[in-house]
Design an enzyme around this catalytic site. Structure first.
Site, PDB file in Angstrom:
ATOM      1  N   LYS A  11       0.848  -1.207   0.000  1.00  0.00           N
ATOM      2  CA  LYS A  11       0.000   0.000   0.000  1.00  0.00           C
ATOM      3  C   LYS A  11       0.880   1.251   0.000  1.00  0.00           C
ATOM      4  O   LYS A  11       1.906   1.283   0.690  1.00  0.00           O
ATOM      5  CB  LYS A  11      -0.909  -0.037   1.236  1.00  0.00           C
ATOM      6  CG  LYS A  11      -1.958   1.078   1.294  1.00  0.00           C
ATOM      7  CD  LYS A  11      -2.883   0.913   2.506  1.00  0.00           C
ATOM      8  CE  LYS A  11      -3.941   2.007   2.556  1.00  0.00           C
ATOM      9  NZ  LYS A  11      -4.865   1.881   3.708  1.00  0.00           N
ATOM     10  N   SER A  38     -10.554   0.140   7.122  1.00  0.00           N
ATOM     11  CA  SER A  38      -9.894   0.218   5.807  1.00  0.00           C
ATOM     12  C   SER A  38      -9.211  -1.057   5.321  1.00  0.00           C
ATOM     13  O   SER A  38      -8.750  -1.097   4.187  1.00  0.00           O
ATOM     14  CB  SER A  38      -8.849   1.337   5.820  1.00  0.00           C
ATOM     15  OG  SER A  38      -9.469   2.585   5.709  1.00  0.00           O
ATOM     16  N   SER A  73     -10.053   2.341   2.886  1.00  0.00           N
ATOM     17  CA  SER A  73      -9.093   2.992   2.019  1.00  0.00           C
ATOM     18  C   SER A  73      -8.162   2.040   1.276  1.00  0.00           C
ATOM     19  O   SER A  73      -7.547   2.443   0.292  1.00  0.00           O
ATOM     20  CB  SER A  73      -8.234   3.934   2.859  1.00  0.00           C
ATOM     21  OG  SER A  73      -7.415   3.206   3.750  1.00  0.00           O
TER      22      SER A  73
END
Lengths: 496, 95
Positions: free
Chosen positions: A79, A187, A163
């Protein structure tokens, strides 16, 4: 040769050990898959094929010498919230511009030290603020799943959750074996639920936060998203570690989570909280929940109704705590030390112009809310009040743990939605996290495991919540659900 | 809590974010909506409830107050938009 990208992380690990193929072949298969899929899905914001192939080459040498490390040669995505030494890290915000960290996050370093290969940086909501990946400065990620409406295919682009939407989409589209992710209010678990993948947010303090771009420091935790419960167990073991560089990271040994896979849940006490039966919850989510209860019962667990009376206050309290902490954390983006700078007529004007140009709409909204609730005269009424409500939420769970070992809930109130469908109203978007956010507020571990399909043919997940540092029970119980529900590969690779 | 435009502007100034007239207008409604929504916390009695500080009962780690890192000025300024000999360059702040 079969399509190597379809393997699970555990299958790839075992095949590499058996010398059925090399890490270079495996890594190249993923690089090719990313090349063809990414223009359609936008899961990666930066592919690093040369870096990946160099790591794969080293892994092949170690495999050949019989010196394989636990994740030797396994390609994963990272990420873009995790700092990567010498490799652009942006948190998917314009304000970080072309930032190239001079250090590696602890979680990332642990993975590379265990032999993992990094394929690239994955898309996310800007600074991890969002539940749909629509706030990324690099544009939204497309969910590999498509829905059916009235029995007919509907090609509306669906969100992959957020997210960690790049992580969830990349895993479900076979663009990596597994991915790093972070979870501040849901998330990891919400995007996993919306893409048919498994995601675990460990207990606060289990993984080091060092080198991860900070959003809300008392809530942020790193964890993996992967294709199976076993794969997340393998990854978490090698992400977590004590760390002198994060004073909130615990000095506890990391157990062998994979050993929990396949262990019986006979006699396990499963709590079902009545407060999660919220208004407007769809009948199919409720039906899925009942199925989960039945599966665990059939496996020998006992089911207990429990009450977590402060559940409804978790989300509003979160929307004080998270913005307050983000307004402090994001004060560092001033156009002086790194990232974007928009010159102004004096220093304050430079700050204001830089932050106006660098932050997106949702980030500005949250920084302003946070600034407001922390401004003179309001601290006690908002932040302190919210932190007290957090104590009550945690006490609800503390009481529950005397009667149950694990709590079962749905992960999200509804399956994946279309682009823009919840963009107009911030609170409608915030409600995506209604079942996940209590876990962050109480600091507990939570896992989402895919459990069924909606009437639209898209995946839905169940969440298991555990006692502090009892991730092992979550893996053991989640595996029972995975065994009963089966796995949920994307039915149609429309982008290929 | 109703937030007016002047408050939005004051908050934006504190947060060092320049906002346009149009943004100020939109934020007035959005911030008021969010603040009204979080007001439901007033229903909760938090008298004698301590604020949450940790998940499990454990002491914050401490370490010796010694230098453990340093000598990396190059690294520190590596990403700065404007530097001069290991200094960050900013507009003049003292007349």
């Amino acid at each position: 040769m079969t399509d190597l990208t379809k393997l699970t992380l555990a299958e790839a690990r075992d095949a590499l050990a058996a010398k059925k193929f090399t890490s270079t072949e495996l890594t190249q298969a993923f690089i090719d898959a990313i090349d063809s899929a990414n223009p359609h899905l936008n899961a990666y914001v930066l592919a690093t094929p040369e870096h990946a192939l160099a790591q794969a080459k080293e892994s092949d040498a170690r495999l050949a010498k019989g010196q394989a490390r636990p994740l030797e040669g396994l390609p994963i995505g990272n990420k873009d919230l995790f700092c990567t030494k010498g490799i652009r890290t942006t948190a998917c915000s314009r304000i970080l511009d072309d930032f190239k960290p001079t250090y590696e996050s602890t979680v990332g370093q642990n993975l590379w030290d265990a032999g993992a290969v990094m394929l690239g940086k994955l898309n996310n909501d800007e600074f991890a603020m969002g539940s749909s990946n629509e706030t990324s400065a690099f544009g939204p990620v497309v969910n590999p799943w498509r829905r059916k409406r009235g029995g007919k295919a509907d090609n509306t682009k669906l969100v992959p959750g957020g997210s960690s939407g790049g992580s969830s989409a990349a895993v479900s589209a076979n663009l990596c074996l597994g991915a790093t992710a972070t979870d501040t209010g849901g998330s990891i678990r919400q995007p996993a639920a919306l893409t048919g993948t498994v995601g675990i947010k460990p207990t606060y303090g289990r993984c080091s936060r060092w080198g991860i771009v900070a959003f809300a420091s008392s809530l942020d935790q790193a964890g993996p998203i992967a294709k199976t419960v076993r794969d997340t167990a393998i990854l978490l073991r090698h992400m977590a570690s004590p760390d002198k560089k994060d004073s909130t990271c615990v000095d506890l040994p990391v157990p062998d989570y994979e050993a929990e896979i396949g262990r019986s849940v006979k006699g396990l006490r499963v709590g079902v909280p009545k407060e999660y039966r919220v208004d407007g919850m769809s009948a199919e989510v409720d039906a899925l929940w009942q199925k989960g209860i039945a599966w665990l019962k059939a496996a020998g667990a006992t089911i207990h109704d429990i009450s977590l009376p402060h559940t409804k206050y978790a989300l509003p309290a979160y929307y004080i705590v998270a913005p307050a902490e983000c307004s402090s954390n994001l004060a560092r983006y001033d156009g002086v030390r790194y990232g974007l700078r928009v010159p102004g007529k004096d220093l304050i004007d430079t700050y204001e112009a830089t932050r106006a140009a660098g932050f997106g709409k949702e980030v500005k909204r949250r920084v302003l809310i946070g600034t407001y609730v922390l401004s003179a005269g309001y601290y006690d009424a908002y932040y302190l009040k919210a932190q007290k409500v957090r104590t009550l939420i945690k006490q609800d769970f503390d009481k529950a743990w005397s009667n149950v070992d694990v709590v079962l809930t749905p992960t999200t109130p509804s399956p994946a939605f279309g682009f823009g469908e919840k963009a107009g109203d911030p609170i409608a978007m915030y409600l995506e996290d209604i079942f996940t956010v209590t876990v962050n507020m109480a600091g507990l571990p939570g896992i989402s495991v895919p459990a069924g399909l909606s009437g639209e043919g898209t995946p839905m997940g169940l969440q298991l919540i555990g006692k502090p540092f009892d991730e092992g029970t979550l893996f053991r119980t989640a595996q029972v659900i995975e065994d009963a529900a089966g796995r949920f590969p994307v039915p149609e690779r429309w982008w290929a | 809590m109703q937030v007016d435009e002047a408050t939005v502007r004051r908050i934006a100034r504190l947060a060092r974010i320049r906002i346009t007239d149009e943004e100020a207008k939109a934020l007035e409604g959005e911030l008021s909506g969010i603040l009204a929504w979080v007001e439901q916390l007033d229903e909760v009695n938090t008298d004698n409830v301590p604020p949450m500080t940790r998940v499990a009962d454990m002491k914050l780690k401490k370490r010796e107050d010694v230098v453990t890192d340093g000598e990396k000025a190059d690294d520190i300024v590596a990403n700065a938009p404007l530097t001069e000999d290991h200094f960050f360059v900013v507009p003049k702040v003292v007349e």
